[in-house]
Design a protein around this motif. Sequence first.
Motif, short mmCIF file in Angstrom:
data_model
loop_
_atom_site.label_atom_id
_atom_site.label_comp_id
_atom_site.label_asym_id
_atom_site.label_seq_id
_atom_site.Cartn_x
_atom_site.Cartn_y
_atom_site.Cartn_z
N LYS A 1 -5.93 3.94 -5.01
CA LYS A 1 -6.96 3.83 -3.99
C LYS A 1 -6.44 3.17 -2.70
O LYS A 1 -6.86 3.53 -1.61
CB LYS A 1 -8.20 3.10 -4.52
CG LYS A 1 -7.95 1.77 -5.13
CD LYS A 1 -9.23 1.19 -5.68
CE LYS A 1 -9.08 -0.24 -6.15
NZ LYS A 1 -8.31 -0.37 -7.39
N GLU A 2 -5.47 2.22 -2.84
CA GLU A 2 -4.95 1.56 -1.63
C GLU A 2 -4.33 2.59 -0.70
O GLU A 2 -4.60 2.63 0.49
CB GLU A 2 -3.89 0.50 -1.98
CG GLU A 2 -4.42 -0.72 -2.72
CD GLU A 2 -4.52 -0.51 -4.22
OE1 GLU A 2 -4.22 0.62 -4.69
OE2 GLU A 2 -4.90 -1.46 -4.94
N LYS A 3 -3.47 3.44 -1.31
CA LYS A 3 -2.77 4.46 -0.51
C LYS A 3 -3.79 5.47 0.06
O LYS A 3 -3.69 5.87 1.21
CB LYS A 3 -1.75 5.21 -1.37
CG LYS A 3 -0.59 4.37 -1.79
CD LYS A 3 0.46 4.31 -0.68
CE LYS A 3 1.52 3.28 -1.00
NZ LYS A 3 1.72 2.27 0.02
N LEU A 4 -4.72 5.84 -0.79
CA LEU A 4 -5.71 6.83 -0.37
C LEU A 4 -6.50 6.32 0.84
O LEU A 4 -6.73 7.03 1.80
CB LEU A 4 -6.65 7.17 -1.53
CG LEU A 4 -7.73 8.21 -1.24
CD1 LEU A 4 -7.14 9.56 -0.90
CD2 LEU A 4 -8.68 8.37 -2.43
N PHE A 5 -6.89 5.02 0.78
CA PHE A 5 -7.67 4.46 1.88
C PHE A 5 -6.87 4.40 3.16
O PHE A 5 -7.37 4.69 4.25
CB PHE A 5 -8.19 3.07 1.51
CG PHE A 5 -9.45 3.13 0.70
CD1 PHE A 5 -9.84 4.32 0.11
CD2 PHE A 5 -10.25 2.02 0.54
CE1 PHE A 5 -11.01 4.39 -0.62
CE2 PHE A 5 -11.41 2.08 -0.19
CZ PHE A 5 -11.79 3.27 -0.78
N ASP A 6 -5.58 3.99 3.04
CA ASP A 6 -4.73 3.95 4.23
C ASP A 6 -4.57 5.34 4.80
O ASP A 6 -4.58 5.54 6.01
CB ASP A 6 -3.36 3.35 3.88
CG ASP A 6 -3.45 1.85 3.66
OD1 ASP A 6 -4.42 1.26 4.15
OD2 ASP A 6 -2.55 1.27 3.01
N LEU A 7 -4.43 6.31 3.90
CA LEU A 7 -4.29 7.70 4.33
C LEU A 7 -5.56 8.17 5.06
O LEU A 7 -5.48 8.80 6.11
CB LEU A 7 -4.00 8.59 3.11
CG LEU A 7 -3.76 10.07 3.40
CD1 LEU A 7 -2.52 10.28 4.25
CD2 LEU A 7 -3.60 10.87 2.09
N VAL A 8 -6.72 7.81 4.51
CA VAL A 8 -8.00 8.19 5.13
C VAL A 8 -8.06 7.67 6.56
O VAL A 8 -8.37 8.41 7.49
CB VAL A 8 -9.21 7.65 4.32
CG1 VAL A 8 -10.50 7.81 5.11
CG2 VAL A 8 -9.34 8.35 2.99
N LEU A 9 -7.69 6.38 6.73
CA LEU A 9 -7.76 5.78 8.07
C LEU A 9 -6.80 6.47 9.03
O LEU A 9 -7.16 6.76 10.18
CB LEU A 9 -7.46 4.29 7.99
CG LEU A 9 -8.53 3.43 7.32
CD1 LEU A 9 -8.10 1.97 7.29
CD2 LEU A 9 -9.87 3.56 8.03
N ALA A 10 -5.57 6.76 8.55
CA ALA A 10 -4.57 7.42 9.40
C ALA A 10 -5.04 8.81 9.80
O ALA A 10 -4.99 9.20 10.97
CB ALA A 10 -3.24 7.50 8.66
#
Lengths: 188, 338
Positions: A111-120
């Motif tokens: 989820k950490e990576k997914l959230f960072d990806l969402v923001l980017a």
Amino acid sequence: MSSTEQGTSSAAPAEPTTAPESAAAPEVPESFYYVHGKDKVVHKVSAGALQHSALIHGMISNLGYTEEQAKANPFPFENIDGDILQMVVDWCNQHKGKPTPPEDTNLPKQKEKLFDLVLAVNYLEIKELLTYCCKQVAMMVKGKSPEEIREIWMIPTDAEDEAAEKEAKKRAGKEAAGETAAAAGDAK
Amino acid sequence: MVSLIEMPELVMENIIGFSDFKDVLTLRQVCRDFRNFIDDVDDSKLPDSKFEGISFKILDETTIGLSYEDEDDSYSTGYCGMNNFRCFSQNVTDLGNVNIVDVAIRDLEWLLKFQKSVLEEFDVSFDEYQLRNDSPFHSLPIKVRNMFEKLNRKIKTRKFTLKTYDESQIIAFLPFIDPDALKSLEFHSLDYDGEVEIEIDEIAKTEQWKNSEELDCEFRVLNLKVEDICHFSSINFQTNTISAKYLDSMKKVFIKSSKFELLFLGWESFNENEELTNLWGPAFSTETAKLHWYFRMKDSEERILRIIIDNTGHLLWFDVCKMESIPNGAIVQDYNEK
């Protein structure tokens, strides 16, 4: 059947080149641009792949860089982690000039990576990828209780949130008082 | 780590769009930020709950029932004023000092917010308890109407059923129903003697009335013009007095209608059997009190308009039958433009 067709086309040299060949060797040479994230690692990406990002696409069309200018001025995305930008670049390359499929199963499961990806992706305005990411987050919420969701994403309850806010205010108040005292001390 | 609550608005809207309505309601309970966000988000961004039916009823002096069903399941919630609690499946929530009427209406509002596809049935039922000044439900109809107004969107349903003691509520609630989706109207009277009268003029002017194909009205209808019912395929209503002339104009309208199926009419007084015989010819009769007429319908070999008047039962019906169901000895009159 197919061998006959090939034979015919090779026997007629006046024929224009076949469609697959022309796709492999486009008439206009592709232009490339350069991007880097927080880690300063520069990625060379084709304009075709970057079309997925409405933000970068807009920048490219406004600047009208030559190849040399583009190389000398990579787009800096200091707010995006290097590994996340790599993911974005890879996705854009993979989906260059292709219609996007209805599902994308290669998104990060953490989820950490997914959230960072969402923001980017939201920042870079890559609509299709944002859709996939949001679908994935929705799947992670599906069927969970409010308590489970709070636990997974470390969201405080309203009561905890209020207590933390009060605590922060108190601290800020004390600090301000301390500063005033210090300032008063300085003045003396 | 970035938290879910820090997601930009567009992202949250997307996530909500891909969730089902139950998950959105769960997210709403997670924290204040989600609750505020979901409460403020435009209805068009919310997922479709795809309910097939929603029913909102006063069940007894202290209880409201809200039930709804989708393709797979049906759900019901009870709101009990006696001990002020809400009961959903096995979960009982103490509502403390909060008024159960407000909670029930808010829950109904949420169901309607999520409903985008057309409901098969939307059923609202007030009971006579609400008429009493000291009843906790006294202000319920007005509060429901205020909520519908706030919803700012017409409710899409094929069938709208309103059960009430107070006939004035029909014209008050009808405008909130989307006329384009509507096929069937049912108005049930809580006065079991069927004595509550209703002026239909205003109601018959609404798009909801004009677009419906079926009408079932338990109130005693006054001033119902034949041209106001000729678009229905199925009609059931009661009235005070009918005349032979009125019945003849109904016959003239329905004999030409290709979609007409059934009309059922109860009356208080009718004594123009003789006039009817003058207009339609002698009736066929098997039982003394029942008079039958048969008319071939316009442009149809198959469809016969059957009219039966039951003088003891104070009712009559028009329906469409086939040649084989006509009794021996009965005459089928040919279609006549006059």
